[in-house]
Scaffold this motif. Structure first.
Motif, PDB file in Angstrom:
ATOM      1  N   ASN A 278      45.228  19.706  43.523  1.00  0.00           N
ATOM      2  CA  ASN A 278      46.196  19.696  42.238  1.00  0.00           C
ATOM      3  C   ASN A 278      46.316  20.658  41.495  1.00  0.00           C
ATOM      4  N   GLY A 279      45.553  21.680  41.895  1.00  0.00           N
ATOM      5  CA  GLY A 279      45.443  23.082  40.972  1.00  0.00           C
ATOM      6  C   GLY A 279      44.720  22.867  39.678  1.00  0.00           C
ATOM      7  N   VAL A 280      44.360  21.801  39.337  1.00  0.00           N
ATOM      8  CA  VAL A 280      43.856  21.649  38.052  1.00  0.00           C
ATOM      9  C   VAL A 280      42.543  22.211  37.993  1.00  0.00           C
ATOM     10  N   GLU A 281      41.603  22.491  38.986  1.00  0.00           N
ATOM     11  CA  GLU A 281      40.337  22.932  38.946  1.00  0.00           C
ATOM     12  C   GLU A 281      39.957  23.978  40.047  1.00  0.00           C
ATOM     13  N   VAL A 282      39.025  24.599  39.640  1.00  0.00           N
ATOM     14  CA  VAL A 282      38.357  25.646  40.741  1.00  0.00           C
ATOM     15  C   VAL A 282      36.756  25.300  40.958  1.00  0.00           C
ATOM     16  N   ALA A 283      36.313  25.194  42.034  1.00  0.00           N
ATOM     17  CA  ALA A 283      34.683  24.984  42.210  1.00  0.00           C
ATOM     18  C   ALA A 283      34.537  26.324  42.772  1.00  0.00           C
ATOM     19  N   GLY A 284      33.100  26.593  42.334  1.00  0.00           N
ATOM     20  CA  GLY A 284      32.709  27.920  43.098  1.00  0.00           C
ATOM     21  C   GLY A 284      31.121  27.879  43.172  1.00  0.00           C
ATOM     22  N   GLY A 285      30.738  28.444  43.942  1.00  0.00           N
ATOM     23  CA  GLY A 285      29.392  28.502  44.389  1.00  0.00           C
ATOM     24  C   GLY A 285      28.558  29.946  44.314  1.00  0.00           C
ATOM     25  N   SER A 286      27.450  29.895  43.830  1.00  0.00           N
ATOM     26  CA  SER A 286      26.550  31.035  43.371  1.00  0.00           C
ATOM     27  C   SER A 286      25.474  31.569  44.547  1.00  0.00           C
ATOM     28  N   ASN A 287      25.150  32.730  44.270  1.00  0.00           N
ATOM     29  CA  ASN A 287      23.888  33.282  44.765  1.00  0.00           C
ATOM     30  C   ASN A 287      22.720  32.599  44.572  1.00  0.00           C
ATOM     31  N   ASP A 288      22.593  31.798  43.398  1.00  0.00           N
ATOM     32  CA  ASP A 288      21.574  31.501  42.818  1.00  0.00           C
ATOM     33  C   ASP A 288      21.536  29.686  43.221  1.00  0.00           C
ATOM     34  N   GLY A 289      22.378  29.615  43.916  1.00  0.00           N
ATOM     35  CA  GLY A 289      22.363  27.878  44.391  1.00  0.00           C
ATOM     36  C   GLY A 289      22.996  27.071  43.719  1.00  0.00           C
ATOM     37  N   THR A 290      23.628  27.447  42.557  1.00  0.00           N
ATOM     38  CA  THR A 290      24.474  26.613  41.695  1.00  0.00           C
ATOM     39  C   THR A 290      25.828  26.435  42.003  1.00  0.00           C
ATOM     40  N   ILE A 291      26.405  25.327  41.565  1.00  0.00           N
ATOM     41  CA  ILE A 291      27.915  25.001  41.783  1.00  0.00           C
ATOM     42  C   ILE A 291      28.553  24.712  40.333  1.00  0.00           C
ATOM     43  N   ARG A 292      29.646  25.493  40.213  1.00  0.00           N
ATOM     44  CA  ARG A 292      30.170  25.149  38.844  1.00  0.00           C
ATOM     45  C   ARG A 292      31.764  24.802  39.322  1.00  0.00           C
ATOM     46  N   ARG A 293      32.604  24.090  38.414  1.00  0.00           N
ATOM     47  CA  ARG A 293      33.896  23.477  38.564  1.00  0.00           C
ATOM     48  C   ARG A 293      34.288  23.938  37.096  1.00  0.00           C
ATOM     49  N   TRP A 294      35.660  24.602  37.135  1.00  0.00           N
ATOM     50  CA  TRP A 294      36.292  25.012  35.821  1.00  0.00           C
ATOM     51  C   TRP A 294      37.825  24.284  35.841  1.00  0.00           C
TER      52      TRP A 294
ATOM     53  N   SER B 207      27.875  31.961  36.355  1.00  0.00           N
ATOM     54  CA  SER B 207      26.581  32.204  36.600  1.00  0.00           C
ATOM     55  C   SER B 207      25.930  33.678  36.315  1.00  0.00           C
ATOM     56  N   ASP B 208      24.668  33.755  36.259  1.00  0.00           N
ATOM     57  CA  ASP B 208      23.933  35.111  35.951  1.00  0.00           C
ATOM     58  C   ASP B 208      24.109  35.854  37.243  1.00  0.00           C
ATOM     59  N   ASP B 209      24.440  35.242  38.403  1.00  0.00           N
ATOM     60  CA  ASP B 209      24.390  35.864  39.661  1.00  0.00           C
ATOM     61  C   ASP B 209      25.730  35.841  40.272  1.00  0.00           C
ATOM     62  N   ARG B 210      25.767  36.466  41.523  1.00  0.00           N
ATOM     63  CA  ARG B 210      26.967  36.707  42.288  1.00  0.00           C
ATOM     64  C   ARG B 210      27.662  35.429  42.838  1.00  0.00           C
ATOM     65  N   VAL B 211      29.001  35.115  42.411  1.00  0.00           N
ATOM     66  CA  VAL B 211      29.600  33.983  42.849  1.00  0.00           C
ATOM     67  C   VAL B 211      30.022  34.315  44.266  1.00  0.00           C
ATOM     68  N   GLN B 212      29.877  33.410  45.192  1.00  0.00           N
ATOM     69  CA  GLN B 212      29.761  33.836  46.608  1.00  0.00           C
ATOM     70  C   GLN B 212      31.240  33.038  47.300  1.00  0.00           C
ATOM     71  N   CYS B 213      31.622  32.117  46.636  1.00  0.00           N
ATOM     72  CA  CYS B 213      32.858  31.331  47.266  1.00  0.00           C
ATOM     73  C   CYS B 213      33.441  30.650  46.184  1.00  0.00           C
ATOM     74  N   LEU B 214      34.857  30.281  46.270  1.00  0.00           N
ATOM     75  CA  LEU B 214      35.679  29.773  45.362  1.00  0.00           C
ATOM     76  C   LEU B 214      36.404  28.880  46.151  1.00  0.00           C
ATOM     77  N   ASP B 215      37.318  27.627  45.481  1.00  0.00           N
ATOM     78  CA  ASP B 215      38.131  27.221  46.234  1.00  0.00           C
ATOM     79  C   ASP B 215      38.967  26.159  45.014  1.00  0.00           C
ATOM     80  N   TRP B 216      40.226  26.034  45.148  1.00  0.00           N
ATOM     81  CA  TRP B 216      41.258  25.278  44.374  1.00  0.00           C
ATOM     82  C   TRP B 216      41.273  24.020  44.688  1.00  0.00           C
ATOM     83  N   SER B 217      41.216  23.279  43.698  1.00  0.00           N
ATOM     84  CA  SER B 217      41.297  21.711  43.991  1.00  0.00           C
ATOM     85  C   SER B 217      43.076  21.576  44.536  1.00  0.00           C
TER      86      SER B 217
ATOM     87  N   LEU C  21      27.524  29.537  50.025  1.00  0.00           N
ATOM     88  CA  LEU C  21      28.270  30.445  50.968  1.00  0.00           C
ATOM     89  C   LEU C  21      29.591  29.807  51.146  1.00  0.00           C
ATOM     90  N   ALA C  22      29.809  28.484  50.895  1.00  0.00           N
ATOM     91  CA  ALA C  22      31.035  27.932  51.608  1.00  0.00           C
ATOM     92  C   ALA C  22      31.493  26.642  50.110  1.00  0.00           C
TER      93      ALA C  22
END
Length: 199
Positions: A41-57, A29-39, A77-78
């Motif tokens: 199985n290790g295939v993906e990571v999810a993250g939450g940002s200061n702007d209220g968005t959630i992404r998975r990679w 995102s264009d804003d700070r990523v506040q939290c991350l977690d691995w799935s 935050l979590a």
């Protein structure tokens, strides 16, 4: 491997052994990523940002999986995958816990905390979610319907961190009251005296 985020919204994958960067920076995102977690199985990571968005990679390509998820206008935050990896939970400054399917569909909203939710953890069987909050409480919820089962009180300031023991029998919490406390989940009572820090 370790994954880390920066204030610029970029996520980076590192080799723990030598501290080297793996591949390109992951798009964030264009804003700070506040939290991350691995799935699990290790295939993906999810993250939450200061702007209220959630992404998975995808951890192999670093590319975003699925559409951007907008939780709210407030900070996430979590974020935590269920042990089975079929869903994940998020929470943040709007005091609400949300449970999502693996493909990003909102399943339930859990309302009960009075202030920001700081951390989440799941029971091993995925049946329960534990949460800590600025409202000084720790709560246990049914993950299927969001029913509140237990409210644990004892800290006198924000509860910042939470960890479930491997056998699921105890919970450890840390707070701005400078204490670490261990809770017996059979009785929901504090086990022994608090462990105190100076700062």
């Amino acid at each position: 491997m370790a994954v880390g985020a920066c204030r610029d919204g970029r996520v980076r994958l590192w080799k723990i052994k030598d501290g080297s960067l793996v591949g390109q920076l992951w798009e964030g995102s264009d804003d700070r990523v506040q939290c991350l977690d691995w799935s699990p199985n290790g295939v993906e990571v999810a993250g939450g940002s200061n702007d209220g968005t959630i992404r998975r990679w995808n951890t192999t390509t670093g590319r975003q999986i699925g559409p951007l998820i907008t939780e709210s206008d407030e900070s996430v935050l979590a974020i935590k995958y269920s042990p089975q990896g079929d869903k994940f939970a998020t929470a943040g400054s709007d005091d609400i816990i949300r449970v999502w399917s693996k493909d990003g569909k909102l399943l339930i909203e859990i309302i009960g905390h009075e202030l920001a939710v700081t951390l989440l953890c799941w029971s091993k069987d995925g049946a329960h979610i534990f949460s800590s909050s600025f409202d000084q409480t720790i709560r246990k919820w049914q993950s299927i319907d969001g029913k509140e089962l237990v409210v644990i009180r004892g800290h006198s300031n924000y509860v910042r961190s939470l960890c479930l023991s491997p056998d699921g029998s105890h919970l450890v919490s840390a707070s701005n009251d400078y204490s670490v406390r261990i809770w017996d989940l059979e009785t929901n009572q504090q086990l022994g005296d608090p462990l105190w820090h100076d700062d």
